[in-house]
Design a protein around this motif. Sequence first.
Motif, PDB file in Angstrom:
ATOM      1  N   TYR A 144       5.887   9.504  -6.664  1.00 45.29           N
ATOM      2  CA  TYR A 144       4.463   9.259  -6.803  1.00 45.29           C
ATOM      3  C   TYR A 144       3.766  10.446  -7.448  1.00 45.29           C
ATOM      4  CZ  TYR A 144       5.565   5.581  -3.459  1.00 45.29           C
ATOM      5  OH  TYR A 144       6.121   4.504  -2.838  1.00 45.29           O
ATOM      6  N   ILE A 145       2.547  10.195  -7.910  1.00 45.81           N
ATOM      7  CA  ILE A 145       1.771  11.257  -8.540  1.00 45.81           C
ATOM      8  C   ILE A 145       0.315  11.121  -8.093  1.00 45.81           C
ATOM      9  CG2 ILE A 145       1.179   9.965 -10.641  1.00 45.81           C
ATOM     10  CD1 ILE A 145       1.830  12.578 -12.209  1.00 45.81           C
ATOM     11  N   ASP A 146      -0.352  12.261  -7.910  1.00 44.81           N
ATOM     12  CA  ASP A 146      -1.759  12.276  -7.504  1.00 44.81           C
ATOM     13  C   ASP A 146      -2.641  12.002  -8.723  1.00 44.81           C
ATOM     14  OD1 ASP A 146      -0.787  13.116  -5.049  1.00 44.81           O
ATOM     15  OD2 ASP A 146      -1.225  15.230  -5.424  1.00 44.81           O
ATOM     16  N   VAL A 147      -3.652  11.166  -8.537  1.00 49.51           N
ATOM     17  CA  VAL A 147      -4.590  10.875  -9.618  1.00 49.51           C
ATOM     18  C   VAL A 147      -6.016  11.154  -9.134  1.00 49.51           C
ATOM     19  CG1 VAL A 147      -5.358   9.200 -11.334  1.00 49.51           C
ATOM     20  CG2 VAL A 147      -3.012   9.112 -10.488  1.00 49.51           C
ATOM     21  N   ASN A 148      -6.819  11.682 -10.025  1.00 49.37           N
ATOM     22  CA  ASN A 148      -8.152  12.176  -9.698  1.00 49.37           C
ATOM     23  C   ASN A 148      -9.167  11.716 -10.737  1.00 49.37           C
ATOM     24  OD1 ASN A 148      -7.085  14.531  -7.732  1.00 49.37           O
ATOM     25  ND2 ASN A 148      -5.839  14.483  -9.577  1.00 49.37           N
ATOM     26  N   HIS A 189       7.641  19.181  -7.830  1.00 56.24           N
ATOM     27  CA  HIS A 189       8.136  17.977  -7.169  1.00 56.24           C
ATOM     28  C   HIS A 189       8.213  16.785  -8.127  1.00 56.24           C
ATOM     29  CE1 HIS A 189       8.306  19.808  -3.263  1.00 56.24           C
ATOM     30  NE2 HIS A 189       7.017  20.120  -3.280  1.00 56.24           N
ATOM     31  N   GLN A 190       7.414  16.800  -9.200  1.00 54.53           N
ATOM     32  CA  GLN A 190       7.500  15.724 -10.192  1.00 54.53           C
ATOM     33  C   GLN A 190       8.646  15.954 -11.182  1.00 54.53           C
ATOM     34  OE1 GLN A 190       4.242  16.541  -9.054  1.00 54.53           O
ATOM     35  NE2 GLN A 190       4.290  14.558  -8.019  1.00 54.53           N
ATOM     36  N   GLY A 191       9.313  17.100 -11.061  1.00 57.86           N
ATOM     37  CA  GLY A 191      10.460  17.371 -11.917  1.00 57.86           C
ATOM     38  C   GLY A 191      10.071  17.565 -13.367  1.00 57.86           C
ATOM     39  N   LYS A 192      10.974  17.186 -14.259  1.00 59.96           N
ATOM     40  CA  LYS A 192      10.740  17.282 -15.695  1.00 59.96           C
ATOM     41  C   LYS A 192       9.703  16.257 -16.107  1.00 59.96           C
ATOM     42  CE  LYS A 192      11.587  18.313 -20.071  1.00 59.96           C
ATOM     43  NZ  LYS A 192      11.213  19.640 -20.654  1.00 59.96           N
ATOM     44  N   ASN A 236      -2.726   9.401  -3.782  1.00 59.94           N
ATOM     45  CA  ASN A 236      -1.540  10.246  -3.895  1.00 59.94           C
ATOM     46  C   ASN A 236      -0.289   9.381  -4.032  1.00 59.94           C
ATOM     47  OD1 ASN A 236      -1.547   9.197  -1.306  1.00 59.94           O
ATOM     48  ND2 ASN A 236      -0.822  11.071  -0.329  1.00 59.94           N
ATOM     49  N   ARG A 237      -0.496   8.111  -4.398  1.00 57.25           N
ATOM     50  CA  ARG A 237       0.633   7.182  -4.462  1.00 57.25           C
ATOM     51  C   ARG A 237       0.617   6.350  -5.743  1.00 57.25           C
ATOM     52  NH1 ARG A 237       3.212   7.970  -0.049  1.00 57.25           N
ATOM     53  NH2 ARG A 237       4.774   6.364  -0.467  1.00 57.25           N
ATOM     54  N   GLU A 238       0.143   6.941  -6.824  1.00 52.07           N
ATOM     55  CA  GLU A 238       0.192   6.257  -8.117  1.00 52.07           C
ATOM     56  C   GLU A 238       1.592   6.426  -8.713  1.00 52.07           C
ATOM     57  OE1 GLU A 238      -0.552   3.871 -10.159  1.00 52.07           O
ATOM     58  OE2 GLU A 238      -2.634   4.543 -10.511  1.00 52.07           O
ATOM     59  N   LYS A 239       1.989   5.450  -9.491  1.00 47.73           N
ATOM     60  CA  LYS A 239       3.258   5.533 -10.215  1.00 47.73           C
ATOM     61  C   LYS A 239       2.960   5.426 -11.706  1.00 47.73           C
ATOM     62  CE  LYS A 239       6.527   3.744  -6.779  1.00 47.73           C
ATOM     63  NZ  LYS A 239       7.560   2.707  -6.481  1.00 47.73           N
ATOM     64  N   LEU A 240       3.276   6.480 -12.434  1.00 48.93           N
ATOM     65  CA  LEU A 240       3.091   6.497 -13.876  1.00 48.93           C
ATOM     66  C   LEU A 240       4.423   6.816 -14.542  1.00 48.93           C
ATOM     67  CD1 LEU A 240      -0.255   8.537 -14.067  1.00 48.93           C
ATOM     68  CD2 LEU A 240       0.015   6.053 -14.182  1.00 48.93           C
ATOM     69  N   ALA A 241       4.506   6.516 -15.816  1.00 49.73           N
ATOM     70  CA  ALA A 241       5.722   6.835 -16.564  1.00 49.73           C
ATOM     71  C   ALA A 241       5.657   8.281 -17.050  1.00 49.73           C
ATOM     72  CB  ALA A 241       5.851   5.889 -17.759  1.00 49.73           C
ATOM     73  N   LEU A 293       0.831  -1.200   0.000  1.00 48.33           N
ATOM     74  CA  LEU A 293       0.000   0.000   0.000  1.00 48.33           C
ATOM     75  C   LEU A 293       0.866   1.250   0.000  1.00 48.33           C
ATOM     76  CD1 LEU A 293      -2.717  -1.132   2.558  1.00 48.33           C
ATOM     77  CD2 LEU A 293      -3.085  -0.682   0.130  1.00 48.33           C
ATOM     78  N   TYR A 294       1.916   1.257   0.814  1.00 53.36           N
ATOM     79  CA  TYR A 294       2.783   2.429   0.924  1.00 53.36           C
ATOM     80  C   TYR A 294       3.501   2.720  -0.380  1.00 53.36           C
ATOM     81  CZ  TYR A 294       6.488   5.554   2.499  1.00 53.36           C
ATOM     82  OH  TYR A 294       7.332   6.627   2.632  1.00 53.36           O
ATOM     83  N   THR A 295       3.917   1.688  -1.076  1.00 57.14           N
ATOM     84  CA  THR A 295       4.672   1.876  -2.310  1.00 57.14           C
ATOM     85  C   THR A 295       3.777   2.043  -3.532  1.00 57.14           C
ATOM     86  OG1 THR A 295       4.854  -0.531  -2.544  1.00 57.14           O
ATOM     87  CG2 THR A 295       6.689   0.619  -1.470  1.00 57.14           C
ATOM     88  N   GLY A 296       2.467   1.981  -3.350  1.00 59.40           N
ATOM     89  CA  GLY A 296       1.557   2.209  -4.457  1.00 59.40           C
ATOM     90  C   GLY A 296       1.310   0.999  -5.338  1.00 59.40           C
ATOM     91  N   VAL A 297       1.845  -0.162  -4.971  1.00 59.45           N
ATOM     92  CA  VAL A 297       1.588  -1.371  -5.745  1.00 59.45           C
ATOM     93  C   VAL A 297       0.110  -1.736  -5.653  1.00 59.45           C
ATOM     94  CG1 VAL A 297       2.111  -3.828  -5.983  1.00 59.45           C
ATOM     95  CG2 VAL A 297       3.941  -2.196  -5.450  1.00 59.45           C
ATOM     96  N   ILE A 298      -0.449  -1.591  -4.456  1.00 58.27           N
ATOM     97  CA  ILE A 298      -1.877  -1.764  -4.233  1.00 58.27           C
ATOM     98  C   ILE A 298      -2.442  -0.424  -3.762  1.00 58.27           C
ATOM     99  CG2 ILE A 298      -3.643  -2.922  -2.849  1.00 58.27           C
ATOM    100  CD1 ILE A 298      -1.797  -5.311  -2.631  1.00 58.27           C
ATOM    101  N   LEU A 299      -3.556  -0.004  -4.349  1.00 53.70           N
ATOM    102  CA  LEU A 299      -4.182   1.250  -3.962  1.00 53.70           C
ATOM    103  C   LEU A 299      -5.428   0.969  -3.124  1.00 53.70           C
ATOM    104  CD1 LEU A 299      -3.979   3.200  -7.346  1.00 53.70           C
ATOM    105  CD2 LEU A 299      -2.366   3.265  -5.435  1.00 53.70           C
TER     106      LEU A 299
END
Length: 252
Positions: free
Chosen positions: A228-232, A52-55, A215-220, A27-33
């Motif tokens: 991590y990135i927030d998804v809505n 914070h997400q950089g480039k 707030n713990r999704e991982k996208l490319a 859960l913490y690492t975003g593997v499971i939401l």
Amino acid sequence: MNVIHKKRIRLFSVFLAAAALLMAFLLYTGVILFNNPSREIYPMRGVDVSHHQGKIDWDTLARQDIQFAYIKATEGSNFKDKNFQENFFSASRAGLRVGAYHFFSYDSSGESQYMNFISVVPLQQGMLPPVVDIEFYGAKKEHPPDRQQTKKELRILLRRLEGHYGTKALIYTTDKAYRLYIADDFYDNDIWIRSVFTEPALTDKRRWKFWQYTNREKLAGYQGREEYIDVNVFAGTEREFAAYPERPSAMP
């Protein structure tokens, strides 16, 4: 109780503890939401980002079932996000609907925060409504600022933004901040609620318009210090999203 039975109980306890630790890690690492909103019910999804997400490679990000992006523009009366301009226009060129958000400061006037925001956020046809993000930071959670003074400055900011951009601003908030400052008020402003554990249920039974479900999704597509990135999701159909905003929110 015999020795064998005691060993079995100990082994079972160790197994449960290990399973709990594994689940917490996933859960913490975003593997499971915690949340996974139905794509049939909520087909319109988007991210909110800051420096914070950089480039960010917006073409890559946009290909991952993302239809909109909210970009951090400002905070308080002075801070300007260094990546705002590049993110705002690059996300738009990638085919996403874009909007800008402002992080509300309890220590600055609504007027000065308004001036900061409009100094960097352009008027662009088709853009999503501006957003005021009101939540707790630092010691504010343990010592919430005065309710009436906060509402006064927030109201000034929201009205000034409406006058400039010609549309009602959204309010992004958390459950606690909503209960203290927003509930049973600000009916003209749609709500974007953060609820990363369960589906939102606002205390005054009001309907929300956007939901930050994780707030713990991982996208490319981004390479910042924040992995991590927030998804809505948007509460509506593709057609309703294309027409949004049509009118101010109605009272329940």
